[in-house]
Motif scaffolding. Structure first.
Motif, PDB file in Angstrom:
ATOM      1  N   ALA A  13       0.845  -1.180   0.000  1.00 47.85           N
ATOM      2  CA  ALA A  13       0.000   0.000   0.000  1.00 47.85           C
ATOM      3  C   ALA A  13       0.876   1.224   0.000  1.00 47.85           C
ATOM      4  O   ALA A  13       0.624   2.182   0.687  1.00 47.85           O
ATOM      5  CB  ALA A  13      -0.931  -0.005   1.189  1.00 47.85           C
ATOM      6  N   ILE A 223      -1.022   4.879   1.866  1.00 44.41           N
ATOM      7  CA  ILE A 223      -0.648   3.534   2.301  1.00 44.41           C
ATOM      8  C   ILE A 223      -1.823   2.755   2.878  1.00 44.41           C
ATOM      9  O   ILE A 223      -2.160   1.676   2.424  1.00 44.41           O
ATOM     10  CB  ILE A 223       0.490   3.604   3.333  1.00 44.41           C
ATOM     11  N   LEU A 224      -2.455   3.296   3.900  1.00 48.74           N
ATOM     12  CA  LEU A 224      -3.440   2.505   4.622  1.00 48.74           C
ATOM     13  C   LEU A 224      -4.634   2.143   3.757  1.00 48.74           C
ATOM     14  O   LEU A 224      -5.219   1.080   3.908  1.00 48.74           O
ATOM     15  CB  LEU A 224      -3.894   3.263   5.880  1.00 48.74           C
ATOM     16  N   SER A 558      -0.352  -0.731   8.441  1.00 48.71           N
ATOM     17  CA  SER A 558      -1.101  -1.237   7.300  1.00 48.71           C
ATOM     18  C   SER A 558      -1.394  -2.726   7.462  1.00 48.71           C
ATOM     19  O   SER A 558      -2.492  -3.200   7.159  1.00 48.71           O
ATOM     20  CB  SER A 558      -0.323  -0.977   6.002  1.00 48.71           C
ATOM     21  N   THR A 561      -4.422  -3.536   9.516  1.00 45.72           N
ATOM     22  CA  THR A 561      -5.753  -3.395   8.906  1.00 45.72           C
ATOM     23  C   THR A 561      -6.225  -4.692   8.268  1.00 45.72           C
ATOM     24  O   THR A 561      -7.377  -4.778   7.823  1.00 45.72           O
ATOM     25  CB  THR A 561      -5.769  -2.275   7.852  1.00 45.72           C
TER      26      THR A 561
END
Length: 662
Positions: A13, A223-224, A558, A561
């Motif tokens: 990401a 990114i996330l 990340s 998640t």
């Protein structure tokens, strides 16, 4: 080495990757079902295009003159290739755009692409040039005392190298003495290794300047939510589409995006404040910080010698996005207008040209000041009028429908919505202040799209009645309503071929009518996928540079998640990650319901993994087998079963997902 090759393709990401420009249409084959084929512009679309043409500003020839001014030369071979010979860009991909607009293209957008398609090296002022049309962005070239100072080295190293080769061929070969990144989006720094070598930067032979916080923002902005942004970007930039009168028509501020290799070299100097100055290879420069407008880290450059203002992406040939359709954090429209006003007062009266990192320049002090003032008013009106209506209790969709660009602002072509739109931006301003909820309780807890669609279709009387009403709306030229009805039919039953075909047709006509290139792309990409299935679009390949630039903390956030708590079954433990080559240790705590990562060792860790970070990324992002990585050098100490339980609780990296259907 296979591992290295896989790591080079690691999409994790680190950015929402942009679809590369298709260079040619795929071989034509007759559609299995004529209902699923692309359709010409309907009578309603033809009428809509005629109405648009009648309302457009009077053509005064200034844009055409400005876009052509200073042309030196372009590439002899229009196709730019990578080291393996794969085509990554074609500067001539839109050379066919000429003459009157076809009925399948909004006439205002057709005009815009006709100007954007011009490619090559262009002189701007004494000692200042731009290479335009070699990527979605422009590369600005400044003659320094010893070499070239380059601002924004395009998206990929292949296109940047080709642009520099053109400069050296036409102006005389010189080394690159400095590179300036105007902001933290990849199309403004990704080609840097095509024009300079990191060894020369380390040796002090080449300066690299950027706005403050550039490296953090360039590495972390997407990114996330990178997987979602990357998929949505395929719609925004027309993934699966090819340039054509019934296909992709650029991006509104450029054409496509090159599909080469994105690179990054860290800055050696950063600019923190408006008014900061530098002498870069003998060239005096002043800087304006405009972070929080189009990018979270962004600067403008003023060259007092030739009297040129490089306005990065604060001002271009189009209204920009306050919230990009691909998704991002909402931008501050009030601050954006303020930066334009500041630039007007700081530089308007002493600039003979304003250039940007997209589009073509404008020349003359009066023209520079007029553009900055007009675009300032455009953004300020969007902001103030959205708040005025918002404070009267109007909802985002009501404001978007009511708020229309005033004629005085629309009289300037550069204020038109070729990229951003009033409709989308008004909703973004609302979101910036109040969020997504419009305060209507019916919208507080609605059914998800698929369930809502099933109930709606049943309430109307079944799929046949919905399809009939959708077709009736199509016949009447009400494509917006047709799409709403037909989308419900598709979400209620994705296997309904007639509904899919009709929905694709309704999207297609709206795409044809759109003045915004990226609205067109979204409608046509959806139509294409409904007809042909999800198409994997070429993407810019990712280099180790981008991966290395991402802080470990952010990478592990990340990873968090993707934890599925159900797979942990309430298990609590800690695992340490040691990366000797970076001198880093990270502790991962599994609380039974969440994963928390912290830089520094966790106490009482059940296991410790020691390896170069790239191996750990392979483990966590690519989910490569633990045994394979152990063979490559990863070391496991402690409770191996704990490590395997953690890895098993991680979802795989998300792939492409459906958008036009459930």
């Amino acid at each position: 080495m296979e591992l290295r090759a896989r790591m080079m393709r690691l999409a994790l990401a680190t950015a929402a990757f942009l679809p590369g420009l298709a260079l040619a249409a795929p071989p034509a084959s007759p559609p299995a079902d004529p209902a699923l084929s692309s359709k010409p512009a309907s009578a309603a679309t033809v009428a809509a295009q005629q109405a648009v043409a009648a309302a457009l500003p009077q053509e005064d020839g200034r844009d055409a003159a400005f876009a052509a001014q200073g042309f030196v030369a372009s590439a002899a071979d229009p196709v730019i290739r990578d080291a393996a010979g794969r085509a990554v860009w074609n500067v001539a991909a839109y050379d066919w755009v000429k003459g009157p607009a076809p009925a399948s293209v909004n006439p205002s957008l057709w005009r815009e692409v006709g100007l954007l398609k011009q490619h090559g090296l262009f002189a701007v002022a004494d000692g200042v040039w731009q290479v335009r049309g070699f990527d979605v962005s422009n590369m600005t070239v400044i003659r320094g005392a010893t070499g070239w100072v380059l601002v924004d080295p395009l998206t990929t190293k292949e296109t940047a190298a080709a642009a520099l080769a053109l400069v050296n061929a036409q102006l005389g070969a010189r080394p690159v003495s400095a590179v300036i990144y105007s902001h933290s989006h990849a199309d403004h720094f990704g080609g840097v290794r095509g024009v300079i070598a990191e060894a020369d930067v380390a040796a002090g032979k080449v300066q690299v300047l950027a706005p403050a916080h550039f490296i953090e923002e360039s590495a972390s902005e997407n990114i996330l939510a990178g997987a979602a942004m990357g998929r949505r970007a395929q719609y925004q930039f027309g993934g699966g589409l090819v340039p054509g009168a019934q296909g992709q028509m650029g991006s509104g501020i450029g054409l496509g995006v090159s599909s080469g290799t994105i690179t990054l070299i860290a800055p050696t100097d950063t600019i923190a404040r408006t008014g900061d100055t530098r002498v870069v290879d003998g060239v005096p420069m002043e800087f304006q910080i405009v972070s929080g407008s189009e990018a979270p880290s962004e600067l403008n450059v003023y060259l007092p010698g030739p009297k040129v203002l490089l306005s990065a992406e604060m001002s271009t040939c189009s209204l920009h996005n306050i919230l990009t359709p691909r998704g991002a954090k909402v931008r501050d429209t009030r601050a954006w207008a303020g930066y334009l006003d500041e630039a007007l007062h700081l530089y308007g009266g002493r600039s003979d040209a304003v250039i940007s990192s997209h589009c073509w320049p404008r020349f003359g002090q009066a023209e520079v000041s007029r553009m900055l003032a007009s675009q300032r008013d455009n953004y300020r009106l969007l902001h103030d009028q959205t708040l005025r209506l918002m404070n009267k209790g109007e909802t985002p969709t009501e404001i978007a429908e009511e708020l229309v660009q005033p004629a005085a602002i629309a009289a300037d072509w550069f204020n038109h919505g070729y990229y951003g739109t009033y409709s989308h931006n008004a909703k973004a301003v609302y979101q910036f202040y109040l969020g997504w909820y419009d305060a209507v309780p019916a919208n507080l807890n609605p059914w998800p799209a698929a369930e809502r669609s099933k109930r709606l279709v049943a309430a109307i009387g079944g799929p046949a009645k919905v399809l009939a009403q959708g077709r009736a709306a199509m016949k009447a030229g009400d494509y917006r309503w047709a799409s709403e009805l037909l989308s419900a039919a598709v979400f209620a039953d994705p296997a309904n071929k007639a509904a899919r075909a009709a929905l694709a047709d309704s999207y297609e006509q709206q795409g044809y009518q759109a003045e915004s290139a990226i609205w067109r792309n979204q409608f046509l990409a959806a139509a294409n996928e409904l007809r042909n299935g999800r198409i994997s679009s070429a993407t810019s390949s990712q280099s180790q540079d981008m991966i290395a630039a991402v802080p470990t903390q952010l990478l592990l956030d990340s990873v968090a998640t993707r934890i599925d708590p159900a797979k942990l079954a309430g298990r609590k433990m800690a695992i340490n990650l040691v990366m000797p080559e970076r001198g880093e240790t990270a502790g991962v705590e599994l609380t039974g319901t969440a994963m928390l990562a912290r830089m520094g060792a966790a106490t009482g860790a059940a296991a410790t993994l020691t390896a170069p970070r790239r191996l750990l990324l392979g483990l966590l992002f690519l989910k490569m087998p633990l045994a394979q990585l152990e063979a490559a050098g990863l070391k496991v100490e402690g409770d191996r079963a704990a490590v395997e339980a953690w890895l098993a609780a991680l979802d795989a990296m998300p792939g492409a997902f459906n958008i036009a259907e459930p």
